[in-house]
Design an enzyme around this catalytic site. Structure first.
Site, PDB file in Angstrom:
ATOM      1  N   ASP A 146      33.100  25.279  38.033  1.00 17.00           N
ATOM      2  CA  ASP A 146      31.705  25.523  37.630  1.00 17.00           C
ATOM      3  C   ASP A 146      31.286  24.560  36.520  1.00 17.00           C
ATOM      4  O   ASP A 146      30.160  24.068  36.506  1.00 17.00           O
ATOM      5  CB  ASP A 146      31.525  26.967  37.143  1.00 17.00           C
ATOM      6  CG  ASP A 146      31.165  27.903  38.290  1.00 17.00           C
ATOM      7  OD1 ASP A 146      31.213  27.454  39.460  1.00 17.00           O
ATOM      8  OD2 ASP A 146      30.840  29.070  38.028  1.00 17.00           O
ATOM      9  N   LYS A 203      48.582  25.442  31.547  1.00 17.19           N
ATOM     10  CA  LYS A 203      48.716  25.883  30.160  1.00 17.19           C
ATOM     11  C   LYS A 203      50.214  25.988  29.887  1.00 17.19           C
ATOM     12  O   LYS A 203      50.736  27.057  29.506  1.00 17.19           O
ATOM     13  CB  LYS A 203      47.969  27.223  29.998  1.00 17.19           C
ATOM     14  CG  LYS A 203      47.803  27.701  28.592  1.00 17.19           C
ATOM     15  CD  LYS A 203      46.813  26.901  27.769  1.00 17.19           C
ATOM     16  CE  LYS A 203      46.800  27.370  26.333  1.00 17.19           C
ATOM     17  NZ  LYS A 203      46.136  26.458  25.402  1.00 17.19           N
ATOM     18  N   ASP A 248      38.535  28.299  38.897  1.00 20.01           N
ATOM     19  CA  ASP A 248      37.281  29.045  38.966  1.00 20.01           C
ATOM     20  C   ASP A 248      36.345  28.559  37.850  1.00 20.01           C
ATOM     21  O   ASP A 248      35.168  28.264  38.066  1.00 20.01           O
ATOM     22  CB  ASP A 248      37.632  30.538  38.773  1.00 20.01           C
ATOM     23  CG  ASP A 248      36.484  31.460  39.096  1.00 20.01           C
ATOM     24  OD1 ASP A 248      35.423  30.973  39.510  1.00 20.01           O
ATOM     25  OD2 ASP A 248      36.653  32.684  38.924  1.00 20.01           O
ATOM     26  N   TYR A 290      44.489  36.374  39.887  1.00 20.42           N
ATOM     27  CA  TYR A 290      43.558  37.204  40.647  1.00 20.42           C
ATOM     28  C   TYR A 290      44.280  38.041  41.708  1.00 20.42           C
ATOM     29  O   TYR A 290      43.713  38.967  42.278  1.00 20.42           O
ATOM     30  CB  TYR A 290      42.473  36.355  41.324  1.00 20.42           C
ATOM     31  CG  TYR A 290      41.524  35.663  40.359  1.00 20.42           C
ATOM     32  CD1 TYR A 290      41.543  35.941  38.999  1.00 20.42           C
ATOM     33  CD2 TYR A 290      40.613  34.722  40.806  1.00 20.42           C
ATOM     34  CE1 TYR A 290      40.699  35.293  38.121  1.00 20.42           C
ATOM     35  CE2 TYR A 290      39.751  34.076  39.930  1.00 20.42           C
ATOM     36  CZ  TYR A 290      39.796  34.369  38.583  1.00 20.42           C
ATOM     37  OH  TYR A 290      38.949  33.734  37.721  1.00 20.42           O
TER      38      TYR A 290
END
Ligand code: NAD
Length: 357
Positions: free
Chosen positions: A250, A190, A246, A141
């Site tokens: 959620d 990852k 992020d 980001y």
């Protein structure tokens, strides 16, 4: 006297903040402590007043405070403003100006609400308690991005970047948190594909050497997202980068089935933090006395725990919330058959009553 900048914001923000402050005042009386709580305009109300969602006066107050307690911002009135002028832009500016880099999102499904989880009863059992720690100021980001013309259209890119320093400090937050919990950290990356993830993994392993009591496990993000649904109880603390965090935070939140119950904290090294419910300003129910104030009340508990080292007071609040739920009181978002429906203010009063004992 420790200072708390209170930013009620828009929609249900002021309603839930009132209840959070009521609970904070009950804790102040019980523990003989005094906080200086001052309210400042933020979000849509600040745009109406000054044209800026995060006005200079609010910024100066936040930067001088030991903690910021935030309600929520946004609403249809400001939806047509350009991106950088919207209330939500204030949120990004607030986090940036305060330099908070660790976002803590506990997903707790309390026993009395276990039927709210979308997972099957045999998977969710008697509840859930997972803490997701997301790196907030680095990663894709914030990496280099761009777009260039190519023959048949455009080519766009975003860059995932992490430094040893950034990974070390967030890993430390995770291990410290795990020491106060069930002593397990799952680091999600990852590393089978991304070089930044390989550095992430190596660095987390280095930090782990300082915490021999904590079990460290690594999972690839795709596997982690499956394991959260298959067997969420294997997790205690999850630590991960900005984008994976992020998404996973959620996912974990939804395992609890109720957005009105979820608190959060965003921290930096010196214990200064921003505390806020995970939910938004819920314009659809603003002013109807239906808002669930428990996410904000639980954010106050996190503030006492992380910014003011008042673990007992934090637990008092959390126990009071469980107790009120066990007695069958519910706001409309978590209402179940046979329970007693209460308003925002009544829910706050019930928690205060439990704290007073
Ligand atoms: P939302 O979280 O405000 O609402 C989603 C749904 O959950 C709504 O049906 C709402 O009534 C319900 N809900 C949310 N909090 C509740 C509570 N405490 N008690 C009972 N029910 C609750 O999300 P949205 O509708 O997507 O966004 C509304 C506004 O909030 C938008 O302007 C959005 O940009 C903003 N927003 C702000 C924040 C923030 O301030 N941190 C976060 C998310 C969204």
């Amino acid at each position: 006297m420790p200072r708390i900048a209170v930013l009620p914001g828009d929609g249900i923000g002021p309603e839930v903040i009132n209840e959070g402050l009521k609970v904070l005042n009950a804790i102040e009386s019980k523990y003989g402590v005094d906080f200086q709580e001052d309210m400042y305009p933020f979000g849509g109300v600040a745009i109406d007043k000054t044209g800026d969602p995060y006005p200079a006066e609010t910024q100066a107050a936040c930067l001088k405070s030991d903690a910021v307690l935030l309600g929520a911002v946004g609403g249809p009135k400001w939806d047509s403003l350009p991106g950088s002028k919207r209330p939500e832009a204030g949120l990004l500016d607030l986090r940036k100006s305060m330099g908070v880099y660790a976002n803590l999102r506990p997903a707790v499904l309390y026993g009395p609400l276990k039927d709210s989880s979308p997972l099957k009863p045999e998977i969710i059992g008697d509840g859930l308690d997972v803490l997701v720690i997301r790196e907030l100021t680095g990663g894709i980001y914030f990496g280099q991005r761009g777009r260039e013309m190519v023959e048949d259209g455009y080519r766009a890119y975003d860059t995932e970047v992490y430094s040893t320093h950034e990974i070390k400090r967030i890993a430390k937050v995770a291990f410290e948190a795990a020491m106060k919990r069930r002593k397990k950290v799952t680091s999600v990356d990852k590393a089978n594909v991304l070089e930044s993830s390989r550095l992430w993994r190596e660095t987390v392993e280095e930090v782990a050497k300082d915490y021999p009591e904590v079990t460290l496990e690594h999972l690839y993000v795709d596997n982690a997202s499956m394991q959260l649904i298959k067997n969420p109880h294997q997790f205690d603390v999850i630590v991960t980068g900005n984008m994976f965090g992020d998404i996973l935070s959620d996912e974990v939140s939804m395992l609890t089935g109720s957005i009105g119950m979820l608190p959060s904290a965003s921290l930096r090294d010196d214990k200064v933090g921003i505390y806020e419910p995970v939910h938004g300003s819920a314009p659809d129910i603003a002013g109807t006395r239906k808002a669930n104030p428990l996410a904000t009340i639980l954010s106050v508990a996190m503030m006492l725990r992380y910014s003011f080292d008042m673990e007992d007071a934090a637990r008092d609040i959390e126990k009071a919330v469980v107790s009120v739920l066990e007695k069958g009181y519910r706001t409309s978002d978590i209402m179940q058959e046979g329970m007693t429906l209460v308003s925002t203010v009544e829910m706050g009063d019930l928690v205060v009553k439990e704290i007073r004992g």
